[in-house]
Design a protein around this motif. Structure first.
Motif, short mmCIF file in Angstrom:
data_model
loop_
_atom_site.label_atom_id
_atom_site.label_comp_id
_atom_site.label_asym_id
_atom_site.label_seq_id
_atom_site.Cartn_x
_atom_site.Cartn_y
_atom_site.Cartn_z
N ARG A 1 -92.35 7.31 23.31
CA ARG A 1 -93.21 6.61 24.43
C ARG A 1 -92.23 5.93 25.65
NH1 ARG A 1 -93.32 5.24 19.19
NH2 ARG A 1 -95.14 5.94 17.97
N LEU A 2 -92.93 6.09 26.55
CA LEU A 2 -92.29 5.64 27.77
C LEU A 2 -93.19 4.83 28.56
CD1 LEU A 2 -89.61 5.87 29.49
CD2 LEU A 2 -90.78 8.02 30.77
N GLY A 3 -92.81 3.84 29.05
CA GLY A 3 -93.65 2.77 29.88
C GLY A 3 -93.08 2.78 31.17
N LEU A 4 -93.86 3.22 32.18
CA LEU A 4 -93.54 3.17 33.64
C LEU A 4 -94.79 2.30 34.44
CD1 LEU A 4 -91.90 6.60 34.08
CD2 LEU A 4 -90.61 4.37 34.08
N ALA A 5 -95.38 1.56 33.90
CA ALA A 5 -96.60 0.87 34.49
C ALA A 5 -95.89 -0.02 35.79
CB ALA A 5 -97.34 -0.13 33.81
N SER A 6 -96.62 0.00 36.81
CA SER A 6 -96.15 -0.65 37.92
C SER A 6 -94.64 -0.74 38.26
CB SER A 6 -96.57 -2.19 37.82
OG SER A 6 -96.38 -3.07 38.99
N THR A 7 -94.08 0.53 38.25
CA THR A 7 -92.72 0.87 38.73
C THR A 7 -92.41 1.33 40.08
OG1 THR A 7 -93.09 2.76 37.73
CG2 THR A 7 -91.91 0.88 36.39
N LYS A 8 -93.53 1.10 40.95
CA LYS A 8 -93.44 1.66 42.55
C LYS A 8 -93.35 2.96 42.69
CE LYS A 8 -92.38 -2.89 44.80
NZ LYS A 8 -92.82 -3.66 43.69
N LEU A 9 -94.04 3.63 41.81
CA LEU A 9 -94.12 5.31 41.77
C LEU A 9 -95.17 5.70 42.86
CD1 LEU A 9 -93.42 6.19 38.25
CD2 LEU A 9 -91.70 5.61 39.71
N SER A 10 -94.91 6.72 43.60
CA SER A 10 -95.76 7.43 44.29
C SER A 10 -96.00 9.09 43.70
CB SER A 10 -95.52 7.61 45.77
OG SER A 10 -94.52 8.29 46.09
N CYS A 11 -96.44 10.00 44.67
CA CYS A 11 -96.76 11.40 44.13
C CYS A 11 -95.21 11.83 43.87
CB CYS A 11 -97.47 12.32 45.33
SG CYS A 11 -99.37 11.65 45.38
N GLU A 12 -94.23 11.67 44.67
CA GLU A 12 -92.99 12.24 44.49
C GLU A 12 -92.62 11.74 43.20
OE1 GLU A 12 -88.49 11.78 46.38
OE2 GLU A 12 -90.28 10.96 47.48
#
Length: 566
Positions: A349-360
């Protein structure tokens, strides 16, 4: 020779000083008491449960009211109601709930009449305005009567040094206390040594909540040092303690180097920073067995810190849940993290919510999804993932067979081309369908393995029965025909016993329990609300305050909102 004699006398005999300053050996007599004076018995220790035998609800009510009258305090209506609702007094009752009641010393003292007669699973003392005297009295009672397996003392800001001293004594002495919730209860410099000494000994405590307890600095150093030797603690929650990226993080990293028993470490809403993450990752590298969940939600981490994490991930073999939500990881950070995640063989399980990600960044995540044969859940909510990123994720799910839940924002992101809005909706549906397909495949695989295990157990049982039959036949032939039907009857009885015992062998029981556990894991990570509700029912284990689901708590701590302390 005279000198030796003097030494012998001085060493072996007590000397008596006389007027002429000469030392003479004193006469030493040994006498034995007469038979009548010899101690032949001992007083039995006080039995804490002498009041609890054959007790009734009416007697408990009467004793509690009498104690309140004697202490000149009013009976607490909530306590009276809960006593009246007690059903089985021979085993632990679910909960003594006192949340929000104002408990002064007299109110605490009167509760002994209840605690000496009934044990509970949960005692909830949250926000009860405990002072040093009241807290000390209650903790002593809970320790003496083994009153609770789960104790909630959160939001009590005035229990002071003596209160913590009694709490530490309780933690050290009781054999029943497994869960202590002390959120928002300050554990300051003068109180921390008592708790640290208690934690150094491996007692029964398995879960410890110390969120917002003012631990930064010396208190954390004392606790971390003590926990290096603790073998029992499994879950440690240290959120909202303003832990810094230098000394505090160094202590945490050092703790992880030596303690392989803690399975959940929750550090959300602190100030770990990239510098502190470097220390934590040094300890993480040593976690071959041990740490299962690491929560780093909202710790001001950036792409620079992801390099340390990427280097640690291939080393750790136990980490299953990693939450990096609400940190400025960015696309660059995910690119650094990707290779470490691919090389890792444990993260589910990996949490990356609200980590400033875009399409790249989503493309880099998709590359990891495509490579991963074991990832169960991924949280990408509150990021700017548009059509290109969703397309990459959808393609990744066409080759991935493990991912059961991918959390994305429900509403499409704004695009310059209006038609892309519909494209996003279509891609979101494709991603959801991919997760559902994986879920169905996982359940089918689970059922197949269950049937296979059951059939293997039956084969083993049949083989064992045949072998025993052959042994019995050989034995009866050796005894000869003279024994007649009696021998055959015994053989039949023995066969019957063997079949009866082997009908449900231990291996089969173990298989079925393993199957149910893994099935619950699958359900807990599904992407449908119905299955989540089912999970909440099936996996309910132990509670902090009368009914809070521990599995739900773990999921919240690992991947869901991360905003609220558990």
């Amino acid at each position: 020779m005279e000198m030796e004699a003097a030494v012998d006398q001085a060493g072996l005999y007590p000397s008596v000083e006389e007027g002429d300053d000469k030392h003479k050996p004193s006469g030493k007599r040994v006498t034995f008491p007469s038979d009548e004076d010899i101690v032949s018995g001992a007083v039995e220790p006080k039995d804490p449960w002498r009041h609890a035998q054959n007790v009734t609800v009416e007697e408990i009510l009467s004793s509690y009211k009498q104690a309140c009258q004697k202490l000149n305090c009013k009976p607490i209506p909530k306590v009276l109601k809960q006593i009246q609702e007690l059903k089985d007094l021979t085993q632990r009752n679910e909960c003594l709930e006192l949340k929000g009641e104002k408990l002064d010393y007299k109110a605490c003292e009167s509760l002994e009449e209840v605690l000496k007669r009934v044990q509970f699973k949960v005692i909830d003392l949250e926000q009860t305005n405990l002072d040093e005297d009241g807290a000390s009295a209650l903790f002593d009672m809970i320790e003496y009567y083994e009153s609770a397996t789960h104790l909630n003392i959160s939001f009590n800001k005035h229990i002071g040094t003596r209160g913590w001293q009694a709490a530490a004594h309780m933690m050290r002495k009781t054999s029943s206390l497994q869960y202590l919730d002390a959120r928002n209860t300050p554990l300051l410099d003068h109180s921390a040594p008592f708790v640290a000494r208690a934690l150094r000994i491996s007692g029964s405590l398995a879960v410890l909540h110390l969120e917002n307890a003012g631990l930064s600095g010396r208190p954390l150093m004392l606790l971390a040092t003590a926990l290096k030797m603790n073998m029992n603690l499994r879950e440690l929650y240290l959120a909202d303690n303003k832990l810094n990226g230098l000394q505090d993080s160094a202590q945490l990293g050092n703790l992880l180097k030596f303690n392989y028993n803690i399975q959940i470490l929750d550090l959300r809403n602190n100030h770990i920073l990239d510098s502190g993450l470097a220390y934590v990752c040094e300890g993480l590298k040593e976690q071959r067995k041990g740490l299962v969940t690491l929560v780093l939600w909202n710790n001001q981490l950036t792409h620079n810190g992801m390099g340390y994490l990427a280097a640690a991930l291939p080393c750790t073999q136990s980490l299953e849940t990693l939450n990096l939500g609400h940190n400025s990881v960015g696309n660059e950070g995910v690119h650094k993290l990707k290779d470490g995640l691919i090389a890792n063989r444990s993260v589910l399980r990996l949490g990356l919510a609200s980590t400033k990600l875009s399409c790249e960044g989503a493309v880099a995540v998709a590359e990891f999804i495509a490579e991963s044969p074991r990832l169960l859940r991924l949280d990408l909510r509150e990021n700017e993932i548009k059509t290109g990123g969703l397309m990459a994720l959808s393609l990744a799910l066409k080759v991935n067979t493990s991912l059961l839940r991918l959390d994305l924002d429900r509403e499409p992101k704004k695009e310059t081309v209006k038609s892309f809005i519909e494209t996003q909706r279509a891609l979101l549906a494709e991603i959801q369908n991919g997760c559902k397909r994986n879920f169905i495949l996982a359940k089918e695989k689970e059922e197949t393995e269950q049937k296979k295990s059951a059939s293997m157990a039956e084969i083993a049982t049949e083989d064992g029965t045949r072998e025993e039959e052959e042994e019995e036949e050989a034995a009866s032939e050796q005894k000869g025909e003279g024994e007649g039907k009696g021998g055959e009857g015994e053989e039949e009885d023995e066969e019957g016993d063997t079949t009866g015992n082997a009908g449900q062998p231990s291996s089969q029981l173990e298989t079925s329990s393993e199957t149910s556990v893994s099935q619950m894991n699958l359900e807990s990570d599904s992407d449908t609300e119905d299955e989540e509700e089912e999970e909440a029912c099936v996996t309910c284990t132990v509670s902090v305050s009368c009914g809070q689901d521990l599995e739900e708590l773990l999921l919240e701590a690992s991947l869901d909102t991360g905003r609220d302390a558990p």
